[in-house]
Design a protein around this motif. Structure first.
Motif, PDB file in Angstrom:
ATOM      1  N   CYS A  65      -2.106   7.249  -0.113  1.00  0.00           N
ATOM      2  CA  CYS A  65      -3.517   7.013  -0.444  1.00  0.00           C
ATOM      3  C   CYS A  65      -4.047   5.682   0.077  1.00  0.00           C
ATOM      4  O   CYS A  65      -4.833   5.647   1.009  1.00  0.00           O
ATOM      5  CB  CYS A  65      -3.717   7.091  -1.952  1.00  0.00           C
ATOM      6  N   SER A  66      -3.597   4.588  -0.511  1.00  0.00           N
ATOM      7  CA  SER A  66      -4.282   3.325  -0.205  1.00  0.00           C
ATOM      8  C   SER A  66      -4.033   2.876   1.233  1.00  0.00           C
ATOM      9  O   SER A  66      -4.873   2.221   1.837  1.00  0.00           O
ATOM     10  CB  SER A  66      -3.873   2.245  -1.196  1.00  0.00           C
ATOM     11  N   CYS A 111      -2.306   5.543  -5.551  1.00  0.00           N
ATOM     12  CA  CYS A 111      -3.225   6.679  -5.582  1.00  0.00           C
ATOM     13  C   CYS A 111      -4.008   6.687  -6.900  1.00  0.00           C
ATOM     14  O   CYS A 111      -3.645   6.012  -7.852  1.00  0.00           O
ATOM     15  CB  CYS A 111      -2.458   7.980  -5.469  1.00  0.00           C
ATOM     16  N   TRP A 158     -11.551  -0.050  -0.843  1.00  0.00           N
ATOM     17  CA  TRP A 158     -10.536  -0.948  -0.265  1.00  0.00           C
ATOM     18  C   TRP A 158     -11.185  -2.253   0.161  1.00  0.00           C
ATOM     19  O   TRP A 158     -10.704  -3.345  -0.140  1.00  0.00           O
ATOM     20  CB  TRP A 158      -9.838  -0.255   0.916  1.00  0.00           C
ATOM     21  N   THR A 194      -1.405  -1.449  -4.505  1.00  0.00           N
ATOM     22  CA  THR A 194      -2.415  -0.396  -4.587  1.00  0.00           C
ATOM     23  C   THR A 194      -1.746   0.967  -4.508  1.00  0.00           C
ATOM     24  O   THR A 194      -0.806   1.165  -3.750  1.00  0.00           O
ATOM     25  CB  THR A 194      -3.445  -0.536  -3.447  1.00  0.00           C
ATOM     26  N   MET A 226      -6.768   3.862  -5.634  1.00  0.00           N
ATOM     27  CA  MET A 226      -7.812   4.403  -4.744  1.00  0.00           C
ATOM     28  C   MET A 226      -7.255   5.587  -3.969  1.00  0.00           C
ATOM     29  O   MET A 226      -6.046   5.691  -3.770  1.00  0.00           O
ATOM     30  CB  MET A 226      -8.308   3.318  -3.799  1.00  0.00           C
ATOM     31  N   ALA A 259      -6.607   4.586   2.996  1.00  0.00           N
ATOM     32  CA  ALA A 259      -7.906   3.945   2.776  1.00  0.00           C
ATOM     33  C   ALA A 259      -8.071   2.737   3.685  1.00  0.00           C
ATOM     34  O   ALA A 259      -9.133   2.544   4.301  1.00  0.00           O
ATOM     35  CB  ALA A 259      -8.029   3.534   1.317  1.00  0.00           C
ATOM     36  N   GLN A 310      -4.741  -1.957  -8.072  1.00  0.00           N
ATOM     37  CA  GLN A 310      -5.904  -1.080  -7.904  1.00  0.00           C
ATOM     38  C   GLN A 310      -5.465   0.325  -7.536  1.00  0.00           C
ATOM     39  O   GLN A 310      -4.439   0.504  -6.885  1.00  0.00           O
ATOM     40  CB  GLN A 310      -6.816  -1.621  -6.789  1.00  0.00           C
ATOM     41  N   CYS A 342       0.842  -1.196   0.000  1.00  0.00           N
ATOM     42  CA  CYS A 342       0.000   0.000   0.000  1.00  0.00           C
ATOM     43  C   CYS A 342       0.871   1.238   0.000  1.00  0.00           C
ATOM     44  O   CYS A 342       1.842   1.317   0.752  1.00  0.00           O
ATOM     45  CB  CYS A 342      -0.868   0.026   1.250  1.00  0.00           C
TER      46      CYS A 342
END
Lengths: 161, 294
Positions: free
Chosen positions: A39-40, A90, A137, A88, A129, A43, A127, A35
């Motif tokens: 960002c993630s 941004c 998430w 994951t 996110m 999340a 991904q 991560c």
């Protein structure tokens, strides 16, 4: 030297090493998730603090940016028995380092193709996110977990199934 | 004291032997102190490998059980074993065969090709059995040194052999091809991918122009002969000292260089572009072999 003396010394019992903690989940599937810090990871943190349940199998490794994740990191994780790997980052145009997530996406898309050729297809997920997308998430981890559950455990895992 | 030198070829094209002969005058100087005791591509005799070999150059990858036996015998008899050329050192172009099933290949050759005529069966005599995987030399025996390259560069062969004769430890360059490349470095990322048949701008970095040049991940020592003539590097000299896996490193580097057009371009054969010479020794193939075993 008296040979009996040597044998009379009591043998020390070796303390058995504490075994590595097995994953506390019932199916013991392990998903490594890289991560990004900005960002993630946020999340995932938000999902935790707002008490949204997501699979326990996901083990998070925080990296400064998803662009930091080398394809070799993914390969090493799979080689050492991870059942799935998630990367994951941004959302597009929101990367803290401007283009890190785009580079990561290109790498992972091509690595996915490579993994298909060696029989580990579907075990890598990428991904994007933002830090507020706790719901995304949760959805991502759940759907990826379901996919890994269908694929079964990684054939390279130590100690068989 | 003369040094007993032997050369041997396994599954390869004998190109490395030609490169050895191509050392020219340097070879004549070497031959003052060297006795060539076994070398079938040069001497044209396939007698058994003699004992007490000081230095052995082994070319080609291990593809058949015959190769395997020969490699083991050479290891028993040689004091210093050199993997000669990229096939022997990393698996070479032959290593790409690992992306296919070897038995399917055997079936195609002996049963499905038209030229086989009436006798459609796998011969049991006179032909060695093919191994399920294409192996590099170090998968079978311990290797003391490698001379990479497809083919290896004559200057480098002479340098390594000369160092061995002088009793020194030979060494390879630890830099990458880009360090030796004379082309002008450009900082701009390429805007479009270009293929090898297109003509590049002279004296400018090929990678920046959009050609897939493997220079950044490849070991130096060739004086960047291909890029300086406008031909992108294909990575024949294997990974540079600090690179773990040539193919993965190149995938990593190219993602940073790619613009939108490049991202949409689908490399039809990613493996054969990025890991052309090193697939058999790559991380990917290591995992594939383990998956196959289970």
């Amino acid at each position: 030297m008296n040979p009996s003396k040597a044998s009379s010394t009591p043998k020390r019992k070796r303390k058995s090493k504490p075994k590595a903690k097995a994953a506390s989940t019932p199916d013991k599937l392990r998903i490594v998730s890289f991560c990004c810090h900005y960002c993630s990871y946020g999340a995932a943190d938000l999902a935790g603090s707002s008490k949204m349940p997501y699979p326990l199998n996901v083990e998070i490794i925080r990296v400064p940016c998803s662009g930091r994740v080398d394809p070799l990191h993914v390969l090493h994780a799979l080689e050492n028995g991870a059942d799935g790997v998630m990367v994951t980052g941004c959302l597009k145009d929101q990367c803290h380092f401007v283009t890190g997530n785009l580079h990561a996406e290109k790498r992972m898309m091509k690595l996915q193709k490579w993994l298909e050729t060696i029989g580990l297809g579907g075990r890598l997920e990428f991904q994007l996110m933002s830090a507020g997308m706790a719901k995304r998430w949760v959805e991502t981890t759940k759907s990826f977990y379901d996919r890994i559950k269908e694929l079964g455990p990684n054939p390279l895992r130590k100690g068989g199934k | 004291m003369t040094v007993r030198l032997a050369t041997m070829g396994m599954s390869g094209c004998s190109g490395c032997h030609i490169a050895l002969l191509d050392t020219g005058v340097a070879l004549l100087d070497l031959l003052k102190d060297v006795e060539l005791v076994y070398s079938y591509p040069i001497v044209d005799v396939k007698n058994p490998i003699p004992d007490n070999i000081d230095v052995a150059l082994v070319e080609g990858s291990v593809r058949t059980d015959h190769d395997q036996e020969m490699a083991k015998e050479m290891r028993r008899k040689a004091k210093f074993l050199i993997a000669f050329g990229s096939c022997s050192a990393f698996g070479g172009v032959n290593g790409l065969a690992n992306t296919f099933d070897s038995q399917a290949g055997v079936k195609y050759v002996y049963y499905e090709t038209r030229s086989m005529g009436e006798q459609r069966q796998v011969p049991s005599e006179h032909v060695p059995t093919i191994l399920p995987e294409n192996l590099r030399l170090s998968d079978v025996v311990k290797v003391d040194f490698i001379i990479p390259g497809c083919p290896p560069f004559p200057d480098e062969i002479a340098k390594v052999l000369g160092a061995l004769l002088a009793g020194e430890t030979p060494s390879l360059s630890t830099k990458s091809v880009c360090d030796e490349c004379p082309l002008e470095q450009l900082t701009a990322a390429p805007t479009q991918l270009r293929r090898i048949y297109e003509i590049p701008e002279p004296n400018k970095c090929l990678l920046s122009q959009g050609f897939i040049c493997m220079g950044p991940a490849t070991r130096a020592g060739c004086k960047a002969e291909c890029p300086s003539r406008g031909i992108p590097c294909t990575g024949c000299r294997g990974p540079a000292e600090t690179v773990w896996d040539q193919g993965v490193a190149m995938l990593d580097a190219l993602a940073a260089l790619e613009e939108k057009e490049l991202a949409e371009f689908k490399l039809p054969r990613i493996t054969s572009t990025f890991a052309k010479y090193t697939y058999a020794s790559s991380e990917l193939d290591k995992i594939r072999k383990r998956v196959k075993q289970k």
